[in-house]
Write a protein that holds these residues in place. Structure first.
Motif, PDB file in Angstrom:
ATOM      1  N   VAL A 268       0.872  -1.175   0.000  1.00 29.61           N
ATOM      2  CA  VAL A 268       0.000   0.000   0.000  1.00 29.61           C
ATOM      3  C   VAL A 268       0.907   1.223   0.000  1.00 29.61           C
ATOM      4  O   VAL A 268       1.938   1.241   0.676  1.00 29.61           O
ATOM      5  N   SER A 269       0.540   2.237  -0.779  1.00 34.03           N
ATOM      6  CA  SER A 269       1.367   3.447  -0.892  1.00 34.03           C
ATOM      7  C   SER A 269       1.547   4.104   0.475  1.00 34.03           C
ATOM      8  O   SER A 269       0.718   3.930   1.369  1.00 34.03           O
ATOM      9  N   PRO A 270       2.638   4.866   0.644  1.00 34.51           N
ATOM     10  CA  PRO A 270       2.889   5.521   1.933  1.00 34.51           C
ATOM     11  C   PRO A 270       1.741   6.427   2.403  1.00 34.51           C
ATOM     12  O   PRO A 270       1.497   6.530   3.602  1.00 34.51           O
ATOM     13  N   ASP A 271       1.029   7.046   1.473  1.00 29.86           N
ATOM     14  CA  ASP A 271      -0.093   7.900   1.875  1.00 29.86           C
ATOM     15  C   ASP A 271      -1.402   7.128   2.042  1.00 29.86           C
ATOM     16  O   ASP A 271      -2.427   7.692   2.401  1.00 29.86           O
ATOM     17  N   GLY A 272      -1.374   5.816   1.768  1.00 26.13           N
ATOM     18  CA  GLY A 272      -2.547   4.969   1.977  1.00 26.13           C
ATOM     19  C   GLY A 272      -3.625   5.070   0.925  1.00 26.13           C
ATOM     20  O   GLY A 272      -4.711   4.544   1.113  1.00 26.13           O
ATOM     21  N   THR A 273      -3.357   5.708  -0.217  1.00 30.08           N
ATOM     22  CA  THR A 273      -4.394   5.895  -1.228  1.00 30.08           C
ATOM     23  C   THR A 273      -4.367   4.859  -2.353  1.00 30.08           C
ATOM     24  O   THR A 273      -5.370   4.670  -3.023  1.00 30.08           O
ATOM     25  N   MET A 274      -3.220   4.208  -2.574  1.00 29.88           N
ATOM     26  CA  MET A 274      -3.085   3.257  -3.681  1.00 29.88           C
ATOM     27  C   MET A 274      -2.576   1.917  -3.154  1.00 29.88           C
ATOM     28  O   MET A 274      -1.875   1.865  -2.145  1.00 29.88           O
ATOM     29  N   ALA A 275      -2.933   0.862  -3.863  1.00 29.32           N
ATOM     30  CA  ALA A 275      -2.445  -0.482  -3.529  1.00 29.32           C
ATOM     31  C   ALA A 275      -1.918  -1.136  -4.795  1.00 29.32           C
ATOM     32  O   ALA A 275      -2.484  -0.960  -5.878  1.00 29.32           O
ATOM     33  N   VAL A 276      -0.831  -1.857  -4.660  1.00 25.87           N
ATOM     34  CA  VAL A 276      -0.293  -2.643  -5.777  1.00 25.87           C
ATOM     35  C   VAL A 276      -0.519  -4.110  -5.408  1.00 25.87           C
ATOM     36  O   VAL A 276      -0.305  -4.517  -4.264  1.00 25.87           O
ATOM     37  N   TYR A 277      -1.051  -4.869  -6.364  1.00 27.71           N
ATOM     38  CA  TYR A 277      -1.318  -6.286  -6.127  1.00 27.71           C
ATOM     39  C   TYR A 277      -0.882  -7.095  -7.333  1.00 27.71           C
ATOM     40  O   TYR A 277      -0.706  -6.581  -8.433  1.00 27.71           O
TER      41      TYR A 277
ATOM     42  N   ASP B 258       1.351 -10.847 -13.106  1.00 25.84           N
ATOM     43  CA  ASP B 258       1.386  -9.439 -13.473  1.00 25.84           C
ATOM     44  C   ASP B 258       0.993  -8.587 -12.277  1.00 25.84           C
ATOM     45  O   ASP B 258       0.296  -9.043 -11.375  1.00 25.84           O
ATOM     46  N   LEU B 259       1.430  -7.337 -12.310  1.00 24.91           N
ATOM     47  CA  LEU B 259       1.152  -6.397 -11.230  1.00 24.91           C
ATOM     48  C   LEU B 259       0.125  -5.361 -11.676  1.00 24.91           C
ATOM     49  O   LEU B 259       0.121  -4.954 -12.833  1.00 24.91           O
ATOM     50  N   TYR B 260      -0.718  -4.952 -10.734  1.00 26.53           N
ATOM     51  CA  TYR B 260      -1.766  -3.970 -10.983  1.00 26.53           C
ATOM     52  C   TYR B 260      -1.742  -2.914  -9.885  1.00 26.53           C
ATOM     53  O   TYR B 260      -1.371  -3.201  -8.748  1.00 26.53           O
ATOM     54  N   LEU B 261      -2.190  -1.717 -10.236  1.00 26.75           N
ATOM     55  CA  LEU B 261      -2.300  -0.610  -9.295  1.00 26.75           C
ATOM     56  C   LEU B 261      -3.768  -0.194  -9.229  1.00 26.75           C
ATOM     57  O   LEU B 261      -4.422  -0.050 -10.260  1.00 26.75           O
ATOM     58  N   VAL B 262      -4.281  -0.002  -8.016  1.00 27.96           N
ATOM     59  CA  VAL B 262      -5.691   0.348  -7.847  1.00 27.96           C
ATOM     60  C   VAL B 262      -5.832   1.322  -6.670  1.00 27.96           C
ATOM     61  O   VAL B 262      -5.105   1.202  -5.677  1.00 27.96           O
ATOM     62  N   PRO B 263      -6.744   2.296  -6.771  1.00 30.42           N
ATOM     63  CA  PRO B 263      -7.012   3.154  -5.615  1.00 30.42           C
ATOM     64  C   PRO B 263      -7.635   2.340  -4.477  1.00 30.42           C
ATOM     65  O   PRO B 263      -8.499   1.485  -4.718  1.00 30.42           O
ATOM     66  N   VAL B 264      -7.201   2.586  -3.259  1.00 32.19           N
ATOM     67  CA  VAL B 264      -7.729   1.855  -2.108  1.00 32.19           C
ATOM     68  C   VAL B 264      -9.221   2.124  -1.927  1.00 32.19           C
ATOM     69  O   VAL B 264      -9.974   1.232  -1.550  1.00 32.19           O
ATOM     70  N   ALA B 265      -9.663   3.328  -2.254  1.00 26.37           N
ATOM     71  CA  ALA B 265     -11.076   3.685  -2.108  1.00 26.37           C
ATOM     72  C   ALA B 265     -11.951   3.034  -3.172  1.00 26.37           C
ATOM     73  O   ALA B 265     -13.171   3.108  -3.108  1.00 26.37           O
ATOM     74  N   GLY B 266     -11.338   2.370  -4.149  1.00 29.24           N
ATOM     75  CA  GLY B 266     -12.087   1.735  -5.228  1.00 29.24           C
ATOM     76  C   GLY B 266     -11.856   2.456  -6.532  1.00 29.24           C
ATOM     77  O   GLY B 266     -11.518   3.633  -6.550  1.00 29.24           O
ATOM     78  N   GLY B 267     -12.005   1.739  -7.606  1.00 28.79           N
ATOM     79  CA  GLY B 267     -11.788   2.324  -8.919  1.00 28.79           C
ATOM     80  C   GLY B 267     -11.274   1.277  -9.890  1.00 28.79           C
ATOM     81  O   GLY B 267     -11.229   0.092  -9.580  1.00 28.79           O
ATOM     82  N   THR B 268     -10.888   1.728 -11.053  1.00 31.16           N
ATOM     83  CA  THR B 268     -10.426   0.829 -12.098  1.00 31.16           C
ATOM     84  C   THR B 268      -8.946   0.509 -11.909  1.00 31.16           C
ATOM     85  O   THR B 268      -8.124   1.423 -11.812  1.00 31.16           O
ATOM     86  N   PRO B 269      -8.585  -0.783 -11.861  1.00 26.44           N
ATOM     87  CA  PRO B 269      -7.176  -1.149 -11.742  1.00 26.44           C
ATOM     88  C   PRO B 269      -6.412  -0.811 -13.019  1.00 26.44           C
ATOM     89  O   PRO B 269      -6.960  -0.837 -14.114  1.00 26.44           O
ATOM     90  N   LYS B 270      -5.132  -0.490 -12.867  1.00 25.63           N
ATOM     91  CA  LYS B 270      -4.252  -0.215 -13.992  1.00 25.63           C
ATOM     92  C   LYS B 270      -3.190  -1.310 -14.029  1.00 25.63           C
ATOM     93  O   LYS B 270      -2.492  -1.532 -13.034  1.00 25.63           O
ATOM     94  N   LYS B 271      -3.081  -1.984 -15.174  1.00 23.70           N
ATOM     95  CA  LYS B 271      -2.082  -3.050 -15.311  1.00 23.70           C
ATOM     96  C   LYS B 271      -0.710  -2.419 -15.467  1.00 23.70           C
ATOM     97  O   LYS B 271      -0.484  -1.597 -16.354  1.00 23.70           O
ATOM     98  N   LEU B 272       0.220  -2.801 -14.591  1.00 24.24           N
ATOM     99  CA  LEU B 272       1.558  -2.219 -14.603  1.00 24.24           C
ATOM    100  C   LEU B 272       2.551  -3.030 -15.425  1.00 24.24           C
ATOM    101  O   LEU B 272       3.489  -2.472 -15.978  1.00 24.24           O
TER     102      LEU B 272
END
Length: 112
Positions: free
Chosen positions: A45-54, A69-83
């Motif tokens: 989880v990002s240092p500011d707690g807003t994003m998660a990488v899974y 594969d790795l993805y990035l997604v907002p912790v509050a919900g939203g569309t994941p981005k494939k990294l």
């Protein structure tokens, strides 16, 4: 810091959707359908707690190999981005302390 549980639950159910749809048409769960499911794991989880990488790992029965594969997604919900979208597995993804980049291991080497 907020917890990532709501996002993790959503990711888990999203990973189950393809298998659930196939199971509904076949009226049963088979080992082949289970192998088609991606295995989801929270990396960081990002240092500011807003994003998660899974990471999502898929297995291929024919070759007996896996790819991740790795993805990035907002912790509050939203569309994941494939990294990542290349062969092999990517592991141990971590945000840099400033939160601007994500580092991960691929074939024993550090990538950003």
């Amino acid at each position: 810091m907020q917890t990532a549980w709501p996002t993790l639950r959503a990711l888990f159910f999203l990973a189950l959707l393809p298998c659930w749809a196939a199971a509904q048409s076949a009226d049963r769960m088979t080992p082949e359908l289970l192998w088609k499911l991606g295995r989801v794991a929270l990396e960081d989880v990002s240092p500011d707690g807003t994003m998660a990488v899974y990471g999502v790992t898929y297995f291929t029965l024919e070759t007996n190999k896996s790819a991740r594969d790795l993805y990035l997604v907002p912790v509050a919900g939203g569309t994941p981005k494939k990294l990542t979208a290349f062969e092999g597995s990517k592991e141990n993804a971590r945000f840099r302390p400033d939160g601007k980049r994500i580092g991960y291991l691929r074939n024993g080497l550090l990538w950003e």
